[in-house]
Structure formats: structure tokens, C-alpha cells
Design an enzyme around this catalytic site. Structure first.
Site, PDB file in Angstrom:
ATOM      1  N   ASP A 135      -0.031   6.909  -3.212  1.00  0.00           N
ATOM      2  CA  ASP A 135      -0.831   7.062  -4.554  1.00  0.00           C
ATOM      3  C   ASP A 135      -1.393   8.301  -5.079  1.00  0.00           C
ATOM      4  O   ASP A 135      -1.542   7.753  -6.610  1.00  0.00           O
ATOM      5  CB  ASP A 135      -2.004   6.297  -3.246  1.00  0.00           C
ATOM      6  CG  ASP A 135      -2.100   4.892  -2.835  1.00  0.00           C
ATOM      7  OD1 ASP A 135      -1.522   4.606  -2.926  1.00  0.00           O
ATOM      8  OD2 ASP A 135      -3.361   5.342  -2.264  1.00  0.00           O
ATOM      9  N   HIS A 171       1.280  -0.724   0.275  1.00  0.00           N
ATOM     10  CA  HIS A 171      -0.209   0.066   0.009  1.00  0.00           C
ATOM     11  C   HIS A 171       0.894   1.042  -0.104  1.00  0.00           C
ATOM     12  O   HIS A 171       2.380   0.604   0.140  1.00  0.00           O
ATOM     13  CB  HIS A 171      -0.962  -0.382   1.463  1.00  0.00           C
ATOM     14  CG  HIS A 171      -2.048  -0.766   0.958  1.00  0.00           C
ATOM     15  ND1 HIS A 171      -3.343  -0.391   0.135  1.00  0.00           N
ATOM     16  CD2 HIS A 171      -2.264  -2.231   1.824  1.00  0.00           C
ATOM     17  CE1 HIS A 171      -4.217  -1.561   0.339  1.00  0.00           C
ATOM     18  NE2 HIS A 171      -3.625  -2.369   1.229  1.00  0.00           N
TER      19      HIS A 171
END
Length: 381
Positions: free
Chosen positions: A166, A136
Site C-alpha cells: 500500500d 488488498h
């Protein structure tokens, strides 16, 4: 009843994008393309994504249209390829090899549409020892050294939400990549694969810091540098009511105004005396604790001292400057950031709310001339 966005006038009007539904940076990148005017068709899966929020509130799916297809069915991949034949860009965020196993990998798509730009969004990239590993945002920025710069020196690194990896290192680099490849495709008729890895983007974001490190003007540790909280006149300070003020007067003229308004102008004539930085920080801390955030905001309002109140997510849309620029807008009852950046000739806007899974199948089937799409979708539970 049509659920999709109204026609836009952004700079990407006329560009067709297929988004294979995922989470995180892929949907955000596709949202940015949609905000800029592209016709983004999101291919949602039956049952939705594992970490998805209520589709009615998923703002990263605004300005898009959605069709529902099961890529594990016999006809699902064929319908995606029908869309690909009419698309300019495809965006997917699967682990390496998954799209290929589903029958919608780069080879299959480019065979159907040789001018297609095939955008791949992953954390580790399409190759390398970690390519097949889960991860992640935090994993990726940790490995690139980016996370090590954020936080206080005597505490673990601070988690910067999922903005640095991200979205900054992932989504924005994917968008730059697919638009650059689209320019090439339109000039030469040649599509290609864009491998956008968050580790690559997050590392690239720190290019200036690496230059400073090489020059000896950046220390490879937290809280010891000009821009990482180590400097007493570049950071955040608490106020008497529990609020905070952000301070950043790096230039001498701005610093002079800052210390004058703060009331410590005569105490520290040489701000570059690093031996007194702890003393200077203590004085700034003490002064800010004497008034509320609102009071200090009024003191520094209209000045060049580079001081601003730290606002919450709910407070930010109501700030006079952001309100005047319509930096936030309300659409369908949801307050949200407006599309950015801005264009003088091809203005952008929020044209539609979050695309609900499968709600636009009939319209897309007609607009993109894929009649089989409606039939296959109607058979999907």
C-alpha cells in the site's frame, strides 16, 4: 470555526490538490503532499468510507481540509469539476471505470483543466486481466514475488503489515509520479494521467534483488540469502527478557566489533564459511539469551557493530535519537510520525489534525472561489 491547517511553508506551498476520499494508499499519498505544504482538499462522501477509522484519529488526513459531497447526486460531480478547474493535482483510488461513471474521470477533468495532473491509485493498475478484480496489499505483493522473500524458509511468508504494498509500492510511487507530471505540466502546460499500480511499485522495489538473482548471488527462496534472514549476522535475536536485538554488521570492520562485544570473536574466524552458518547462528542465539534487551543495548551503545534494540510502536518515540530529531511529534494530543523528509529552506510540519468530514466547506468555497460548494454541501444530509 475553522478546522483546517494553518498556512504552511513547505516546498509544495501554493499547489492545490483535490483528493477523492478512499482508503489506504490514496489518503496516505495525499497526506504526504499535504505534509509538504500543498493545500489538499479531501472530498468526503456522506456516510464515510467502509473501512475507515474514527475520523478524529485518522492521521492520514492531517494537514488537509475536507468538504462533503455526494458524487452520486445531480450536483456533486459538477462541484468536483469546479474544484478541479482550480487544482493542480487530483488523486483518486477507485477501481478502473468508477470515476468515469461518476462523471469525474480523466476526460471530464482534463477537459475542464488541461494542465491537471490526474493521479490514479489502484492495486492492479488501470488495465490487464486483473484490473477489475478486488484485492488488498497482500494480494499485490504476493503476485509480484515480493512476499515470497519475507519470512523463514520452513514457514509461510510473513505478512509485513501493509507497508510494502500500500504505502511503499503504492503511495510513494503515486507521489513521485504526480510530482514528476506536475513538473511537466508547469513546463509545457500539458496535464496527464498517472497510473500508479501497487503491483508495479512493489515489483520495482525489488529491482536490486532481481539483479542479484540474475547474477547468481540471490537464491529464489526464503531465508537463504544475505538480506532475508538467511545470514546469521543479518537478522533479529531474542534476549533473556523476551525482547529482541536487530543485528546487521555486514562490513568486515563492523562484524569484527560485533563478535568482540558479543564475546565470540575467537570461535568463528571465517564468517563466510557457509557450512558453519548454522553453528554461528546457534552461538549468536545463545549469547543474546544471556542478557536482557536493555543490557545488550548498553553493551552495543556508541559502537559501529550495527546492533539496535527492536522497539515497539509505543517505545520508538522515546528513543533518545528519535526524540532528539523530533522524528515523532505530538499534535492535538496524538503522537505521530513527523513529516519527512526535511528541507532547509522550506521546513514542513504538522499544521492541522485529521480533517473532519465536511468541516472546511465554507473556507474552501471562499479560498478556491467555488461558491456553489457551500450551497450543495449544506443540502447534503
Amino acid at each position: 470555526m475553522a478546522h483546517g491547517p494553518t498556512p504552511g511553508h513547505g516546498p509544495l506551498t501554493g499547489v492545490r490538490v483535490v483528493e477523492l476520499a478512499g482508503i489506504g494508499p490514496g489518503p496516505f499519498a495525499a497526506m504526504l503532499l499535504a505534509d509538504l505544504g500543498a493545500d489538499v482538499v479531501r472530498v468526503d462522501r456522506p456516510g464515510g468510507a467502509g473501512l475507515g477509522i474514527d475520523p478524529a484519529y485518522d492521521l492520514t488526513n492531517r494537514n488537509k481540509r475536507s468538504v462533503l459531497l455526494d458524487l452520486k447526486s445531480d450536483e456533486g460531480p459538477a462541484r468536483v469539476l469546479d474544484l478541479v478547474q482550480r487544482a493542480d493535482i487530483l488523486v483518486e483510488g477507485y477501481r478502473p471505470g468508477v470515476a468515469e461513471r461518476l462523471g469525474v474521470g480523466p476526460d471530464a477533468c482534463l477537459a475542464r483543466n488541461p494542465a491537471l495532473v490526474y493521479g490514479r491509485m489502484t492495486g492492479w493498475g488501470q488495465d490487464g486481466p486483473l484490473a477489475d478484480r478486488a484485492g488488498h496489499d497482500l494480494s499485490y505483493i504476493a503476485l509480484t514475488g515480493t512476499l515470497s522473500m519475507i519470512g523463514k524458509p520452513d514457514e509461510p511468508p510473513t505478512v509485513p503489515a501493509n507497508l510494502v504494498g500500500d504505502y511503499a509500492g503504492g503511495s510513494l510511487y503515486l507521489v513521485v509520479g504526480v510530482l514528476a507530471a506536475l513538473q511537466h505540466a508547469r513546463a509545457h502546460g500539458e496535464g496527464q494521467v498517472v497510473d500508479a499500480a501497487i503491483v508495479d511499485g512493489a515489483a520495482h522495489l525489488a529491482t536490486m534483488i532481481h539483479g542479484m538473482l540474475a547474477a547468481g548471488s540471490w537464491q529464489d527462496r526464503r531465508g537463504a540469502n544475505l538480506l532475508d534472514g538467511g545470514c546469521p549476522f543479518y537478522g533479529a535475536y531474542a534476549t533473556s527478557d523476551g525482547g529482541h536485538m536487530a543485528v546487521g554488521p555486514l562490513e568486515p570492520q563492523f562484524y569484527a566489533e560485533f563478535v568482540a562485544l558479543l564475546g565470540i570473536a575467537d570461535a568463528f574466524p571465517d564468517r563466510w564459511d557457509l557450512a558453519r552458518w548454522d553453528e554461528l547462528r546457534a552461538a549468536v542465539t545463545e549469547r543474546f539469551l544471556t542478557r536482557t534487551r536493555a543490557e545488550w543495548t548498553e553493551v552495543f551503545d556508541g559502537t559501529d557493530a550495527c546492533v539496535a534494540p527492536v522497539l515497539s510502536l509505543r517505545e520508538a518515540p522515546h528513543h533518545p535519537h528519535l526524540a532528539a530529531r523530533s522524528t515523532f511529534v505530538v499534535h492535538g494530543g496524538l503522537t505521530q510520525p513527523a513529516p519527512a523528509p526535511r528541507f532547509s529552506a522550506t521546513p514542513v510540519s504538522v499544521r492541522g489534525g485529521p480533517a473532519l468530514p465536511g468541516a472546511d466547506t465554507a473556507a474552501v468555497a471562499a479560498d478556491w472561489d467555488v461558491p456553489g460548494l457551500r450551497r450543495d454541501s449544506s443540502d447534503t444530509p
